[in-house]
Design a protein around this motif. Sequence first.
Motif, PDB file in Angstrom:
ATOM      1  N   VAL A  92      -2.692  10.167  -2.123  1.00 32.76           N
ATOM      2  CA  VAL A  92      -1.978   9.435  -1.074  1.00 32.76           C
ATOM      3  C   VAL A  92      -0.495   9.275  -1.388  1.00 32.76           C
ATOM      4  O   VAL A  92       0.323   9.173  -0.481  1.00 32.76           O
ATOM      5  N   GLN A  93      -0.130   9.295  -2.657  1.00 32.32           N
ATOM      6  CA  GLN A  93       1.286   9.213  -2.996  1.00 32.32           C
ATOM      7  C   GLN A  93       2.012  10.525  -2.697  1.00 32.32           C
ATOM      8  O   GLN A  93       3.199  10.527  -2.401  1.00 32.32           O
ATOM      9  N   ARG A  94       1.284  11.644  -2.788  1.00 31.14           N
ATOM     10  CA  ARG A  94       1.892  12.956  -2.514  1.00 31.14           C
ATOM     11  C   ARG A  94       2.000  13.250  -1.026  1.00 31.14           C
ATOM     12  O   ARG A  94       2.845  14.021  -0.611  1.00 31.14           O
ATOM     13  N   ASP A  95       1.100  12.689  -0.230  1.00 29.26           N
ATOM     14  CA  ASP A  95       0.998  13.038   1.186  1.00 29.26           C
ATOM     15  C   ASP A  95       2.035  12.277   2.005  1.00 29.26           C
ATOM     16  O   ASP A  95       1.922  11.072   2.177  1.00 29.26           O
ATOM     17  N   PRO A  96       3.039  12.971   2.557  1.00 28.86           N
ATOM     18  CA  PRO A  96       4.079  12.276   3.328  1.00 28.86           C
ATOM     19  C   PRO A  96       3.562  11.710   4.646  1.00 28.86           C
ATOM     20  O   PRO A  96       4.208  10.867   5.250  1.00 28.86           O
ATOM     21  N   LEU A  97       2.399  12.136   5.105  1.00 27.85           N
ATOM     22  CA  LEU A  97       1.849  11.628   6.360  1.00 27.85           C
ATOM     23  C   LEU A  97       0.973  10.399   6.165  1.00 27.85           C
ATOM     24  O   LEU A  97       0.545   9.778   7.121  1.00 27.85           O
TER      25      LEU A  97
END
Length: 129
Positions: A92-97
């Motif tokens: 979730v930290q990597r996902d910009p959405l």
Amino acid sequence: MPNMPPNSIPLYRNAIEPLVVEEARRQIRQLPPRLLMSLNPQQLIAQVVAYALNRLPALYATSDRGWKFQQQQAEKLQPQIEKAVRQGLAAVQRDPLTPVWESPDSEAAEAKKAQLDKRRRIASYRRYQ
């Protein structure tokens, strides 16, 4: 979900879910303070728990006896729970959405930014004394 009166106890519960929520909160507390300042904690916990639960076996129970048995089974999965939560945090930290970051114009983000700026001013003032 079947029609249930408000505030009623569900007829079925997933015994692994409380352990995942507890582990997610534990790992989130260990994040660096600067990172925590920029995150929306409720969204982060929700996203990480959903991610982890989707990768772990469901252990539903419909009775107190079944609940106790499923809790024992869930406790045996603690290493897998820790791993799934860790992976969820990374995902979730990597996902910009994923909406776990505070929007820059939100009141909460402004308050956190002001608090961080105040800490920086105090720290820099102490350095020059």
